[in-house]
Design a protein around this motif. Structure first.
Motif, PDB file in Angstrom:
ATOM      1  N   GLU A   1     -10.012   6.754   8.772  1.00 49.80           N
ATOM      2  CA  GLU A   1     -10.428   8.077   8.325  1.00 49.80           C
ATOM      3  C   GLU A   1     -10.702   8.995   9.512  1.00 49.80           C
ATOM      4  OE1 GLU A   1     -12.741   9.052   4.522  1.00 49.80           O
ATOM      5  OE2 GLU A   1     -14.314   8.907   6.055  1.00 49.80           O
TER       6      GLU A   1
ATOM      7  N   ASP B   1      -0.982   2.667   8.997  1.00 47.98           N
ATOM      8  CA  ASP B   1      -2.368   2.821   8.535  1.00 47.98           C
ATOM      9  C   ASP B   1      -3.199   3.497   9.619  1.00 47.98           C
ATOM     10  OD1 ASP B   1      -1.700   1.474   6.217  1.00 47.98           O
ATOM     11  OD2 ASP B   1      -2.426  -0.463   6.933  1.00 47.98           O
TER      12      ASP B   1
ATOM     13  N   ILE C   1      -6.899  14.080   0.024  1.00 40.74           N
ATOM     14  CA  ILE C   1      -5.605  13.406   0.107  1.00 40.74           C
ATOM     15  C   ILE C   1      -5.406  12.654  -1.192  1.00 40.74           C
ATOM     16  CG2 ILE C   1      -4.216  11.711   1.342  1.00 40.74           C
ATOM     17  CD1 ILE C   1      -5.869  12.367   3.839  1.00 40.74           C
TER      18      ILE C   1
ATOM     19  N   THR D   1       0.857  -1.187   0.000  1.00 38.45           N
ATOM     20  CA  THR D   1       0.000   0.000   0.000  1.00 38.45           C
ATOM     21  C   THR D   1       0.891   1.235   0.000  1.00 38.45           C
ATOM     22  OG1 THR D   1      -1.670  -1.181   1.298  1.00 38.45           O
ATOM     23  CG2 THR D   1      -1.854   1.221   1.185  1.00 38.45           C
TER      24      THR D   1
ATOM     25  N   ARG E   1      -8.394  11.185  -3.154  1.00 36.25           N
ATOM     26  CA  ARG E   1      -9.471  10.794  -2.242  1.00 36.25           C
ATOM     27  C   ARG E   1      -9.994  12.011  -1.485  1.00 36.25           C
ATOM     28  NH1 ARG E   1      -7.158   5.723   1.128  1.00 36.25           N
ATOM     29  NH2 ARG E   1      -9.365   5.544   1.723  1.00 36.25           N
TER      30      ARG E   1
ATOM     31  N   ARG F   1      -9.063   3.286   5.456  1.00 37.39           N
ATOM     32  CA  ARG F   1      -7.756   3.625   6.019  1.00 37.39           C
ATOM     33  C   ARG F   1      -6.919   4.422   5.041  1.00 37.39           C
ATOM     34  NH1 ARG F   1      -5.661  -1.525   9.670  1.00 37.39           N
ATOM     35  NH2 ARG F   1      -7.536  -1.718  10.961  1.00 37.39           N
ATOM     36  N   TYR F   2      -5.983   5.157   5.609  1.00 35.63           N
ATOM     37  CA  TYR F   2      -5.037   5.951   4.849  1.00 35.63           C
ATOM     38  C   TYR F   2      -3.634   5.605   5.330  1.00 35.63           C
ATOM     39  CZ  TYR F   2      -9.024   8.789   3.403  1.00 35.63           C
ATOM     40  OH  TYR F   2     -10.222   9.216   2.885  1.00 35.63           O
ATOM     41  N   ARG F   3      -2.715   5.488   4.388  1.00 33.16           N
ATOM     42  CA  ARG F   3      -1.328   5.179   4.717  1.00 33.16           C
ATOM     43  C   ARG F   3      -0.601   6.492   4.987  1.00 33.16           C
ATOM     44  NH1 ARG F   3       1.196   1.102   6.938  1.00 33.16           N
ATOM     45  NH2 ARG F   3       3.318   0.744   6.215  1.00 33.16           N
ATOM     46  N   VAL F   4      -0.115   6.669   6.222  1.00 34.90           N
ATOM     47  CA  VAL F   4       0.409   7.959   6.666  1.00 34.90           C
ATOM     48  C   VAL F   4       1.836   7.796   7.190  1.00 34.90           C
ATOM     49  CG1 VAL F   4       0.009   9.948   8.154  1.00 34.90           C
ATOM     50  CG2 VAL F   4      -1.946   8.607   7.326  1.00 34.90           C
TER      51      VAL F   4
ATOM     52  N   VAL G   1     -11.891  13.204   1.622  1.00 33.28           N
ATOM     53  CA  VAL G   1     -12.183  12.663   2.943  1.00 33.28           C
ATOM     54  C   VAL G   1     -13.572  13.131   3.380  1.00 33.28           C
ATOM     55  CG1 VAL G   1     -11.431  12.569   5.348  1.00 33.28           C
ATOM     56  CG2 VAL G   1      -9.739  12.656   3.499  1.00 33.28           C
TER      57      VAL G   1
ATOM     58  N   GLU H   1       0.138   7.628   1.264  1.00 32.26           N
ATOM     59  CA  GLU H   1      -0.741   8.642   0.667  1.00 32.26           C
ATOM     60  C   GLU H   1      -0.538  10.027   1.259  1.00 32.26           C
ATOM     61  OE1 GLU H   1      -4.934   6.922  -0.057  1.00 32.26           O
ATOM     62  OE2 GLU H   1      -4.133   5.792   1.652  1.00 32.26           O
TER      63      GLU H   1
ATOM     64  N   VAL I   1      -7.457  10.283  10.922  1.00 36.12           N
ATOM     65  CA  VAL I   1      -6.860  11.309  10.072  1.00 36.12           C
ATOM     66  C   VAL I   1      -7.537  12.657  10.308  1.00 36.12           C
ATOM     67  CG1 VAL I   1      -6.580  12.073   7.679  1.00 36.12           C
ATOM     68  CG2 VAL I   1      -6.018   9.725   8.299  1.00 36.12           C
TER      69      VAL I   1
END
Length: 277
Positions: A129, A126, A183, A78, A186, A199-202, A188, A81, A132
């Motif tokens: 949402e 991960d 992001i 993944t 995407r 989920r978002y990869r941060v 949000v 992002e 984040v």
């Protein structure tokens, strides 16, 4: 003297009661090649807190972009992002001098290492949402409304990576200030979904991932939860840090005078106090 020890001595020397620096060794460069030019700045970069913690900042964005690409060579399942850098990680207090700004033009390696003094590890994880959105609400919660003076803003304010667009309204109460958030490709949801599957990869510093600046209540155990796939960035010679990644990214992206680093309007401030220059 090892860098971590020099950093600790510097922190003591810069404490309000400590007075002037007392040991010449603290003024020795942090790295072996302090005069190496990494790249070029397209405008003066201000280092006071009103700029690093209350505005889009060129070096904060540089570091966030570097963290965003920390795992590019590791073929992650993944891709990352989003990356964030807390404004408190950018320092005006160098080893021997406090700087108001860095002038437009060449940026030397030694100066970058003094501005980004702490050599934080970098963790990619991960987040849901909701986490984040809660993260960004905390980031902007202490921004001052328009027509107020900006006084000692906290280091919790987050600089964001390329591809992020965040609109905040400082006329609204803390916790309700994030009005738009995109992001990458995407958008949000606001209010955010409570689903754990979104989920978002941060990417962020290990300091933040471990709950620094009060983010622990939001991230909880995400940095150690294997289901969140936490990864600590590695370099060719071992652990990668925020400043080593930023150094390499500056060289690769802004090494030419024809393509200097400038701050971008990734965070849109509405009804917020603005730093004066």
């Amino acid at each position: 003297m090892p860098r971590l020890l020099r950093t600790a001595l510097l922190a003591l020397a810069l404490a309000p009661s400590a007075g002037c620096l007392q040991y010449n060794e603290q003024c020795q460069p942090l790295i072996a090649d302090p005069d190496t030019v990494l790249g070029y700045l397209g405008s003066d970069v201000f280092l006071d807190r009103t700029h690093t913690r209350h505005d889009n900042h060129a070096l904060g964005q540089l570091s966030a972009d570097a963290l965003l690409h920390a795992e590019d060579n590791n073929s992650p399942a993944t891709p990352t992002e989003l990356a964030v850098v807390n404004g408190g990680a950018l320092r005006s207090e160098g080893l021997c001098v406090t700087r108001v700004s860095i002038p437009k033009g060449p940026l030397k390696n030694g100066l970058l290492h003094e501005v980004m003094l702490f050599e934080n590890s970098v963790v990619t994880v991960d987040l849901t949402e909701k986490q984040v959105v809660d993260m960004f609400e905390r980031s902007v919660s202490a921004l001052f409304p328009a027509n107020q003076s900006i006084i000692s803003p906290p280091g919790t304010f987050l600089q964001v990576s390329d591809g992020v667009s965040l609109r905040v309204d400082c006329a609204r109460p803390a916790g309700q200030r994030v009005q738009e958030l995109t992001i990458g490709r995407r958008t949000v949801s606001l209010p955010p979904s409570s689903s754990a599957s979104i989920r978002y990869r941060v990417a962020m510093s290990g300091y933040l991932a471990q709950g620094g600046d009060g983010y622990g209540a939001i991230f909880k155990d995400a940095a150690s939860d294997v289901s969140r796939n936490p990864v600590t960035a590695r370099g060719e010679t071992g652990r990668a840090t925020d400043v080593s990644l930023s150094e390499a990214y500056m060289k690769s992206r802004y090494g030419s005078e024809d393509r200097p680093l400038v701050a971008q309007g990734r965070i849109i401030f509405q009804n917020c106090a603005r730093p004066t220059r």
